[in-house]
Design a protein around this motif. Sequence first.
Motif, PDB file in Angstrom:
ATOM      1  N   UNK A 243      27.512  47.077  30.399  1.00  0.00           N
ATOM      2  CA  UNK A 243      27.762  45.609  30.163  1.00  0.00           C
ATOM      3  C   UNK A 243      26.405  45.058  29.991  1.00  0.00           C
ATOM      4  N   UNK A 244      26.318  44.748  28.589  1.00  0.00           N
ATOM      5  CA  UNK A 244      24.973  44.301  28.276  1.00  0.00           C
ATOM      6  C   UNK A 244      25.165  42.961  27.335  1.00  0.00           C
ATOM      7  N   UNK A 245      23.908  42.190  27.651  1.00  0.00           N
ATOM      8  CA  UNK A 245      23.546  40.961  27.022  1.00  0.00           C
ATOM      9  C   UNK A 245      22.291  41.356  26.110  1.00  0.00           C
ATOM     10  N   UNK A 246      21.852  40.377  25.049  1.00  0.00           N
ATOM     11  CA  UNK A 246      20.586  40.741  24.651  1.00  0.00           C
ATOM     12  C   UNK A 246      19.444  40.775  25.524  1.00  0.00           C
ATOM     13  N   UNK A 247      19.561  39.914  26.451  1.00  0.00           N
ATOM     14  CA  UNK A 247      18.426  39.688  27.297  1.00  0.00           C
ATOM     15  C   UNK A 247      18.381  40.543  28.765  1.00  0.00           C
ATOM     16  N   UNK A 248      19.511  41.148  29.013  1.00  0.00           N
ATOM     17  CA  UNK A 248      19.689  41.909  30.298  1.00  0.00           C
ATOM     18  C   UNK A 248      20.755  42.641  30.167  1.00  0.00           C
ATOM     19  N   UNK A 249      20.895  43.869  31.043  1.00  0.00           N
ATOM     20  CA  UNK A 249      21.940  44.817  31.329  1.00  0.00           C
ATOM     21  C   UNK A 249      22.489  44.441  32.705  1.00  0.00           C
ATOM     22  N   UNK A 250      23.912  44.081  32.742  1.00  0.00           N
ATOM     23  CA  UNK A 250      24.590  43.476  33.729  1.00  0.00           C
ATOM     24  C   UNK A 250      25.061  44.750  34.508  1.00  0.00           C
ATOM     25  N   UNK A 251      25.535  45.651  33.763  1.00  0.00           N
ATOM     26  CA  UNK A 251      26.113  46.919  34.427  1.00  0.00           C
ATOM     27  C   UNK A 251      25.629  47.873  33.677  1.00  0.00           C
ATOM     28  N   UNK A 252      25.232  49.156  34.354  1.00  0.00           N
ATOM     29  CA  UNK A 252      24.797  50.452  33.420  1.00  0.00           C
ATOM     30  C   UNK A 252      25.278  51.587  34.165  1.00  0.00           C
ATOM     31  N   UNK A 253      26.283  52.008  33.466  1.00  0.00           N
ATOM     32  CA  UNK A 253      27.163  53.349  34.115  1.00  0.00           C
ATOM     33  C   UNK A 253      27.566  53.149  35.522  1.00  0.00           C
ATOM     34  N   UNK A 254      28.182  51.964  35.762  1.00  0.00           N
ATOM     35  CA  UNK A 254      28.848  51.633  37.022  1.00  0.00           C
ATOM     36  C   UNK A 254      30.221  52.042  37.054  1.00  0.00           C
ATOM     37  N   UNK A 255      30.826  52.768  37.995  1.00  0.00           N
ATOM     38  CA  UNK A 255      32.162  53.063  38.238  1.00  0.00           C
ATOM     39  C   UNK A 255      32.958  51.955  38.424  1.00  0.00           C
ATOM     40  N   UNK A 256      34.081  51.673  37.698  1.00  0.00           N
ATOM     41  CA  UNK A 256      35.002  50.603  38.143  1.00  0.00           C
ATOM     42  C   UNK A 256      36.266  51.065  37.781  1.00  0.00           C
ATOM     43  N   UNK A 257      37.351  50.293  38.364  1.00  0.00           N
ATOM     44  CA  UNK A 257      38.743  50.589  38.298  1.00  0.00           C
ATOM     45  C   UNK A 257      39.398  50.442  36.792  1.00  0.00           C
ATOM     46  N   UNK A 258      38.957  49.353  36.453  1.00  0.00           N
ATOM     47  CA  UNK A 258      39.380  48.730  34.997  1.00  0.00           C
ATOM     48  C   UNK A 258      38.534  47.621  34.607  1.00  0.00           C
ATOM     49  N   UNK A 259      38.672  47.085  33.145  1.00  0.00           N
ATOM     50  CA  UNK A 259      38.294  46.124  32.586  1.00  0.00           C
ATOM     51  C   UNK A 259      39.291  45.388  31.730  1.00  0.00           C
ATOM     52  N   UNK A 260      39.566  44.160  32.015  1.00  0.00           N
ATOM     53  CA  UNK A 260      40.616  43.338  31.085  1.00  0.00           C
ATOM     54  C   UNK A 260      39.496  42.609  30.158  1.00  0.00           C
ATOM     55  N   UNK A 261      39.955  42.816  28.841  1.00  0.00           N
ATOM     56  CA  UNK A 261      38.818  42.344  27.688  1.00  0.00           C
ATOM     57  C   UNK A 261      39.735  41.453  26.933  1.00  0.00           C
ATOM     58  N   UNK A 262      38.977  40.254  26.561  1.00  0.00           N
ATOM     59  CA  UNK A 262      39.753  39.310  25.594  1.00  0.00           C
ATOM     60  C   UNK A 262      39.672  39.707  24.252  1.00  0.00           C
ATOM     61  N   UNK A 263      40.521  40.806  23.932  1.00  0.00           N
ATOM     62  CA  UNK A 263      40.303  41.015  22.242  1.00  0.00           C
ATOM     63  C   UNK A 263      40.667  39.908  21.350  1.00  0.00           C
ATOM     64  N   UNK A 264      40.130  39.959  20.152  1.00  0.00           N
ATOM     65  CA  UNK A 264      40.369  39.007  19.306  1.00  0.00           C
ATOM     66  C   UNK A 264      41.774  38.784  18.934  1.00  0.00           C
TER      67      UNK A 264
ATOM     68  N   UNK B 229      36.977  37.793  30.821  1.00  0.00           N
ATOM     69  CA  UNK B 229      36.775  39.215  31.125  1.00  0.00           C
ATOM     70  C   UNK B 229      36.789  39.509  32.542  1.00  0.00           C
ATOM     71  N   UNK B 230      37.576  40.218  33.052  1.00  0.00           N
ATOM     72  CA  UNK B 230      37.908  40.768  34.591  1.00  0.00           C
ATOM     73  C   UNK B 230      37.510  42.034  34.575  1.00  0.00           C
ATOM     74  N   UNK B 231      36.665  42.255  35.602  1.00  0.00           N
ATOM     75  CA  UNK B 231      36.163  43.611  35.843  1.00  0.00           C
ATOM     76  C   UNK B 231      36.929  43.960  37.315  1.00  0.00           C
ATOM     77  N   UNK B 232      37.732  44.896  37.256  1.00  0.00           N
ATOM     78  CA  UNK B 232      38.373  45.509  38.628  1.00  0.00           C
ATOM     79  C   UNK B 232      37.693  46.278  39.341  1.00  0.00           C
ATOM     80  N   UNK B 233      36.975  46.228  40.567  1.00  0.00           N
ATOM     81  CA  UNK B 233      36.036  47.296  41.233  1.00  0.00           C
ATOM     82  C   UNK B 233      36.962  48.269  42.233  1.00  0.00           C
ATOM     83  N   UNK B 234      36.551  49.354  42.263  1.00  0.00           N
ATOM     84  CA  UNK B 234      37.178  50.220  43.014  1.00  0.00           C
ATOM     85  C   UNK B 234      37.737  49.736  44.271  1.00  0.00           C
ATOM     86  N   UNK B 235      37.151  48.848  44.995  1.00  0.00           N
ATOM     87  CA  UNK B 235      37.536  48.440  46.308  1.00  0.00           C
ATOM     88  C   UNK B 235      38.301  47.274  46.181  1.00  0.00           C
ATOM     89  N   UNK B 236      39.101  46.821  44.819  1.00  0.00           N
ATOM     90  CA  UNK B 236      39.965  45.968  44.756  1.00  0.00           C
ATOM     91  C   UNK B 236      39.372  44.607  44.232  1.00  0.00           C
TER      92      UNK B 236
END
Length: 167
Positions: free
Chosen positions: A36-57, A79-86
């Motif tokens: 998960x990247x923004x122009x000025x920073x990386x928020x997640x770098x190859x992090x294990x997650x359960x799922x991501x709910x994306x607001x698609x166009x 956008x919701x990131x669902x982690x493995x711990x729930x």
Amino acid sequence: MFAQLARRAARPAATAAARRQFADAAPASGLMKLNFNLPQETLYDSVNVKSVIVPGATGEYEVTADHVPIVAEMKAGMMTINHEDGEAEKYFVAGGFSLTHEGSTTDIVCPEAVKLDDIDAAAVTKNFEAAKAKAASAEAGSMEAAEAMIEVETNRSMGSALGLALA
């Protein structure tokens, strides 16, 4: 002769294309990798997650482990990131792109993202009302009117993500 060569060459491609039509069962871990990247920073770098709910166009969708590869434009929204711990971590994103690759990896690229918990509902309501007034007073078809409508829609999307009914 050419037709036979074309058929032989097309069969493996058709089989591979058919194989990509459906996701396989999720890996034993049931997790996917998120970047998960923004122009000025990386928020997640190859992090294990359960799922991501994306607001698609074209509509909201959920990406899970072994999701079918997809490239989608994102609209402004939650956008919701669902982690493995729930735990669910929610961000307001200002659009961007989501790229899901084979191998359970998804890349999210956004121009801006803010944790939903960091957004002030009162400020969103105030900004929405100010943008509506600005849009109403702007000359139709002007640059000012277009900018005001962008502000209105952005604040409406933020309000919706916060559960506000802005009209």
